[in-house]
Design a protein around this motif. Structure first.
Motif, PDB file in Angstrom:
ATOM      1  N   ALA A  39       0.827  -1.210   0.000  1.00 27.66           N
ATOM      2  CA  ALA A  39       0.000   0.000   0.000  1.00 27.66           C
ATOM      3  C   ALA A  39       0.857   1.255   0.000  1.00 27.66           C
ATOM      4  CB  ALA A  39      -0.937  -0.005   1.208  1.00 27.66           C
ATOM      5  N   GLY A  44      -2.641   5.729  -2.844  1.00 24.66           N
ATOM      6  CA  GLY A  44      -4.026   5.954  -3.248  1.00 24.66           C
ATOM      7  C   GLY A  44      -4.999   4.935  -2.677  1.00 24.66           C
ATOM      8  N   TRP A  45      -5.760   4.297  -3.554  1.00 23.32           N
ATOM      9  CA  TRP A  45      -6.792   3.319  -3.186  1.00 23.32           C
ATOM     10  C   TRP A  45      -6.222   2.106  -2.451  1.00 23.32           C
ATOM     11  CZ3 TRP A  45      -5.530  -1.274  -5.166  1.00 23.32           C
ATOM     12  CH2 TRP A  45      -4.643  -1.256  -6.255  1.00 23.32           C
ATOM     13  N   ALA A  46      -4.927   1.849  -2.615  1.00 27.27           N
ATOM     14  CA  ALA A  46      -4.310   0.704  -1.957  1.00 27.27           C
ATOM     15  C   ALA A  46      -4.380   0.826  -0.432  1.00 27.27           C
ATOM     16  CB  ALA A  46      -2.862   0.536  -2.413  1.00 27.27           C
ATOM     17  N   TRP A  47      -4.460   2.062   0.072  1.00 28.70           N
ATOM     18  CA  TRP A  47      -4.580   2.251   1.517  1.00 28.70           C
ATOM     19  C   TRP A  47      -5.916   1.719   2.031  1.00 28.70           C
ATOM     20  CZ3 TRP A  47      -0.577   2.693   4.345  1.00 28.70           C
ATOM     21  CH2 TRP A  47       0.565   3.303   3.835  1.00 28.70           C
ATOM     22  N   LEU A  48      -6.954   1.829   1.212  1.00 23.37           N
ATOM     23  CA  LEU A  48      -8.249   1.260   1.588  1.00 23.37           C
ATOM     24  C   LEU A  48      -8.144  -0.267   1.690  1.00 23.37           C
ATOM     25  CD1 LEU A  48     -11.288   1.485   2.139  1.00 23.37           C
ATOM     26  CD2 LEU A  48     -11.638   1.375  -0.340  1.00 23.37           C
ATOM     27  N   VAL A  49      -7.472  -0.875   0.723  1.00 20.04           N
ATOM     28  CA  VAL A  49      -7.265  -2.325   0.735  1.00 20.04           C
ATOM     29  C   VAL A  49      -6.492  -2.709   2.001  1.00 20.04           C
ATOM     30  CG1 VAL A  49      -6.141  -4.263  -0.438  1.00 20.04           C
ATOM     31  CG2 VAL A  49      -7.372  -2.527  -1.772  1.00 20.04           C
ATOM     32  N   THR A 151      -8.200 -10.110   0.045  1.00 16.70           N
ATOM     33  CA  THR A 151      -8.486  -8.681  -0.132  1.00 16.70           C
ATOM     34  C   THR A 151      -7.354  -8.024  -0.905  1.00 16.70           C
ATOM     35  OG1 THR A 151      -9.727  -8.662   1.940  1.00 16.70           O
ATOM     36  CG2 THR A 151      -8.993  -6.533   1.099  1.00 16.70           C
ATOM     37  N   TRP A 152      -6.112  -8.323  -0.524  1.00 16.38           N
ATOM     38  CA  TRP A 152      -4.972  -7.773  -1.253  1.00 16.38           C
ATOM     39  C   TRP A 152      -4.973  -8.240  -2.705  1.00 16.38           C
ATOM     40  CZ3 TRP A 152      -1.112 -10.843  -3.452  1.00 16.38           C
ATOM     41  CH2 TRP A 152      -0.123 -10.119  -4.142  1.00 16.38           C
ATOM     42  N   GLY A 155      -7.499  -6.411  -4.666  1.00 20.56           N
ATOM     43  CA  GLY A 155      -7.048  -5.037  -4.919  1.00 20.56           C
ATOM     44  C   GLY A 155      -5.921  -4.979  -5.924  1.00 20.56           C
ATOM     45  N   PHE A 159      -6.457  -3.221 -10.120  1.00 19.42           N
ATOM     46  CA  PHE A 159      -5.802  -2.022 -10.675  1.00 19.42           C
ATOM     47  C   PHE A 159      -4.455  -2.363 -11.244  1.00 19.42           C
ATOM     48  CE2 PHE A 159      -8.852  -0.577  -7.569  1.00 19.42           C
ATOM     49  CZ  PHE A 159      -9.550   0.352  -8.296  1.00 19.42           C
TER      50      PHE A 159
END
Length: 159
Positions: A39, A44-49, A151-152, A155, A159
Motif C-alpha cells: 500500500a 491511493g486506493w491501496a490504503w483502503l485495501v 483482499t490484497w 485489490g 488495478f
C-alpha cells in the motif's frame, strides 16, 4: 507496482500464511506488513485495501483469543497450562525442529495438568483441551489472514 514487486509481496504473504500453519514466524503480522508495504508503494486506493486487510487481521486476533479462552474456561484448563505448554513447546522446537514444537506443547500441557490434578487421565484431557484451543486459534488466525490475502489479491488485480 511492477509485476515482480507484486510477486514479491505475494510470496511474502505466502510465507506469512505458512508461518501460521507452522508456528515459527508471526504469520498474521507478516501478512499485514506485506500488505502495508504494498500500500505504501502503490498509494491511493491501496490504503483502503490495507485498511480492510488490517481490520480483518486485528479482528481475527481478538476473536481467536476470546474463542480459545472460552474453550479453555469451559474445559477447566487454567492459563498456566498454556504457558507451560508454550515454553516446553519452544524448547522442543530446538530439540526436534518444527515437530518438537507440537510435541513439546502437548508434553508441557500434560505435565502442568498432571502437577495440578495429580491424575493422569485428567491431565491427558487437559492437555488435549489445550491442544484443541491452540488449533482453534491457529484456524481463526489462518482464516483471517486468508481473507486479508484475498483482499490484497482482489485489490492488486483490480488495478
Amino acid at each position: 507496482m511492477p509485476f515482480w514487486g507484486e510477486l514479491i509481496v505475494g510470496l511474502t504473504i505466502g510465507i506469512g500464511l505458512l508461518g501460521i500453519v507452522i508456528p515459527v514466524l508471526p504469520g498474521g503480522i507478516i501478512v499485514g506488513l506485506s500488505i502495508l508495504v504494498w500500500a505504501a508503494i502503490v498509494g491511493g486506493w491501496a490504503w483502503l485495501v490495507f485498511g480492510i486487510a488490517a481490520a480483518v487481521i486485528v479482528i481475527g486476533d481478538v476473536v481467536k483469543y476470546l474463542v480459545a479462552g472460552k474453550h479453555l474456561k469451559s474445559s477447566g484448563v487454567p492459563n498456566t497450562t498454556i504457558l507451560v505448554g508454550g515454553i516446553v513447546g519452544i524448547v522442543g522446537f530446538f530439540v526436534v525442529p518444527v515437530l518438537g514444537l507440537f510435541l513439546g506443547f502437548i508434553l508441557g500441557a500434560y505435565l502442568a495438568e498432571f502437577a495440578r490434578a495429580q491424575n493422569a487421565s485428567i491431565a491427558w484431557k487437559g492437555a488435549l483441551a489445550a491442544a484443541k484451543a491452540a488449533l482453534i486459534t491457529m484456524g481463526i488466525e489462518l482464516f483471517a489472514a486468508l481473507v486479508a490475502a484475498g483482499t490484497w489479491l482482489g485489490g492488486a488485480l483490480a488495478f
